[in-house]
Design a protein around this motif. Sequence first.
Motif, short mmCIF file in Angstrom:
data_model
loop_
_atom_site.label_atom_id
_atom_site.label_comp_id
_atom_site.label_asym_id
_atom_site.label_seq_id
_atom_site.Cartn_x
_atom_site.Cartn_y
_atom_site.Cartn_z
N GLY A 117 36.15 -0.57 -37.14
CA GLY A 117 37.31 -1.31 -38.34
C GLY A 117 38.25 -2.43 -37.09
N SER A 118 37.92 -2.23 -36.51
CA SER A 118 38.95 -3.38 -35.38
C SER A 118 38.49 -5.60 -36.01
CB SER A 118 38.93 -3.19 -34.34
OG SER A 118 39.42 -4.27 -33.88
N THR A 119 39.63 -5.88 -36.30
CA THR A 119 39.06 -6.71 -36.72
C THR A 119 40.02 -8.28 -35.31
OG1 THR A 119 41.51 -6.82 -38.21
CG2 THR A 119 38.79 -6.74 -39.18
N LYS A 120 40.61 -7.13 -34.96
CA LYS A 120 41.50 -8.83 -33.75
C LYS A 120 41.31 -8.27 -32.70
CE LYS A 120 45.08 -9.83 -37.15
NZ LYS A 120 46.16 -9.48 -38.14
N THR A 121 40.40 -7.81 -31.94
CA THR A 121 39.84 -7.50 -30.60
C THR A 121 40.26 -8.48 -29.84
OG1 THR A 121 38.59 -5.40 -30.81
CG2 THR A 121 38.13 -6.63 -29.14
N ASP A 122 40.59 -9.23 -28.70
CA ASP A 122 40.56 -10.23 -28.10
C ASP A 122 40.79 -10.38 -26.87
OD1 ASP A 122 41.95 -12.94 -27.91
OD2 ASP A 122 43.84 -12.32 -28.36
N TRP A 123 40.54 -11.18 -26.20
CA TRP A 123 40.24 -11.16 -24.44
C TRP A 123 41.22 -12.00 -23.33
CZ3 TRP A 123 38.62 -14.50 -28.44
CH2 TRP A 123 39.47 -16.51 -28.12
N GLU A 124 41.47 -11.03 -22.46
CA GLU A 124 42.33 -11.75 -22.13
C GLU A 124 42.23 -12.09 -20.16
OE1 GLU A 124 46.18 -9.90 -21.84
OE2 GLU A 124 45.95 -9.84 -24.10
N VAL A 125 42.28 -12.42 -19.80
CA VAL A 125 41.85 -12.77 -17.97
C VAL A 125 43.55 -12.14 -17.30
CG1 VAL A 125 42.42 -15.71 -17.94
CG2 VAL A 125 40.13 -14.48 -15.84
N GLU A 126 43.05 -11.50 -16.32
CA GLU A 126 44.38 -11.78 -15.18
C GLU A 126 43.92 -12.05 -14.28
OE1 GLU A 126 46.72 -8.69 -17.17
OE2 GLU A 126 46.04 -9.39 -19.33
N LEU A 127 44.76 -11.91 -13.05
CA LEU A 127 44.95 -11.20 -11.51
C LEU A 127 45.33 -9.74 -11.71
CD1 LEU A 127 44.26 -12.03 -8.52
CD2 LEU A 127 46.60 -12.98 -8.65
N GLY A 128 44.47 -9.14 -11.23
CA GLY A 128 44.64 -7.60 -10.55
C GLY A 128 45.61 -7.45 -9.49
N VAL A 129 46.50 -6.62 -9.47
CA VAL A 129 47.02 -6.18 -7.63
C VAL A 129 46.79 -4.88 -7.86
CG1 VAL A 129 48.64 -6.11 -6.35
CG2 VAL A 129 48.71 -8.29 -7.86
N VAL A 130 45.69 -4.24 -6.70
CA VAL A 130 45.79 -3.33 -6.28
C VAL A 130 46.25 -2.57 -4.60
CG1 VAL A 130 44.17 -1.46 -5.64
CG2 VAL A 130 43.67 -3.16 -6.66
N ILE A 131 47.36 -1.49 -5.41
CA ILE A 131 48.58 -1.21 -4.04
C ILE A 131 47.56 0.18 -3.30
CG2 ILE A 131 50.34 0.17 -4.19
CD1 ILE A 131 50.97 -1.98 -5.54
N GLY A 132 47.94 0.02 -2.41
CA GLY A 132 47.51 0.24 -0.72
C GLY A 132 48.93 1.28 -0.14
N ALA A 133 49.39 0.61 -0.33
CA ALA A 133 50.73 2.24 0.30
C ALA A 133 51.53 2.19 -1.16
CB ALA A 133 51.51 1.10 1.60
N GLU A 134 52.43 3.67 -1.19
CA GLU A 134 53.32 4.05 -1.55
C GLU A 134 54.93 2.82 -1.78
OE1 GLU A 134 56.09 7.62 -1.40
OE2 GLU A 134 54.25 8.57 -2.34
N ALA A 135 55.23 2.86 -2.91
CA ALA A 135 56.42 1.59 -2.47
C ALA A 135 57.52 2.64 -4.06
CB ALA A 135 55.77 0.84 -3.36
#
Length: 287
Positions: A117-135
């Motif tokens: 039923g969705s009529t407003k599915t949208d796109w978004e390109v983004e930079l993903g940041v991955v964490i490597g140590a507890e912060a």
Amino acid sequence: MRFGRIGAPGSEIPALWDDGRWFDLRKITDDIDGAFLAAGVDTARTHFRNGDLREIQPPGGRIGAPIGPPSKIICIGVNYADHAAESGMATPEEPVVFMKDPGTIVGPHDDVLIPPGSTKTDWEVELGVVIGAEARYLASPDHAADVIVGYVLSHDVSEREYQLERGGQWDKGKSCDTFNPLGPVLVTHDEVPDPQALGLRLWVNGSERQNGSTSQMVFGVNHIVWYLSQFMVLRPGDLINTGTPAGVALGLPDQPYLRAGDVVELEIEGLGRARNVFIDTKFARNA
């Protein structure tokens, strides 16, 4: 270094990618997960340089998401001034934070399911940041780089009616099944000299829709990581989606939201390229 996961969904093999070839990491780790990202990257580098890793072909030709399921996905909204303007929102004075279900992550070339039923599915390109140590409670943005293991191409698919018109939090417009294609590879921070100088582009059915740069972020990567650490513990393997530039369907005059059969291609400079076909949920296996 560049890391990824190859093979069938749920059975991905951890691998190192170099110059178009995949190398099996199973002698080092069972997955590209938080434990590996916190302590195994240097070990993998040593084994690769010593020629200890066996070359492998992606089983079935599939490339999966480059990291295993994180404990959480944190997203930053309206983090590009041009996107804020096209969406009719003010440029925020502090980062806009919302969460996304970690189960939304799929591979960079996997199909994306349009909700029933969705009529407003949208796109978004983004930079993903991955964490490597507890912060937790980082003292300043200057300390953020110490806890970032790398960067990844992220597709933050959104359902705008669920997000903006149905009340409550944004999360429900972001957390539908398959709504976060990721990859193809995780690129370690040492190979990204300046995360604020990366070009982002996205096409729908061959027509360019987004063309921006991470230099346009309202809040930069280090500020975001520092800021989030004041409100939650960031753990190895966690993913942060840092916002999208202008050009989403929501902001276009005719609002050309995605329909079954549409093809979205996206890329970030130095991080690779992805391609997703959007399909009706009723045609999905096990739907």
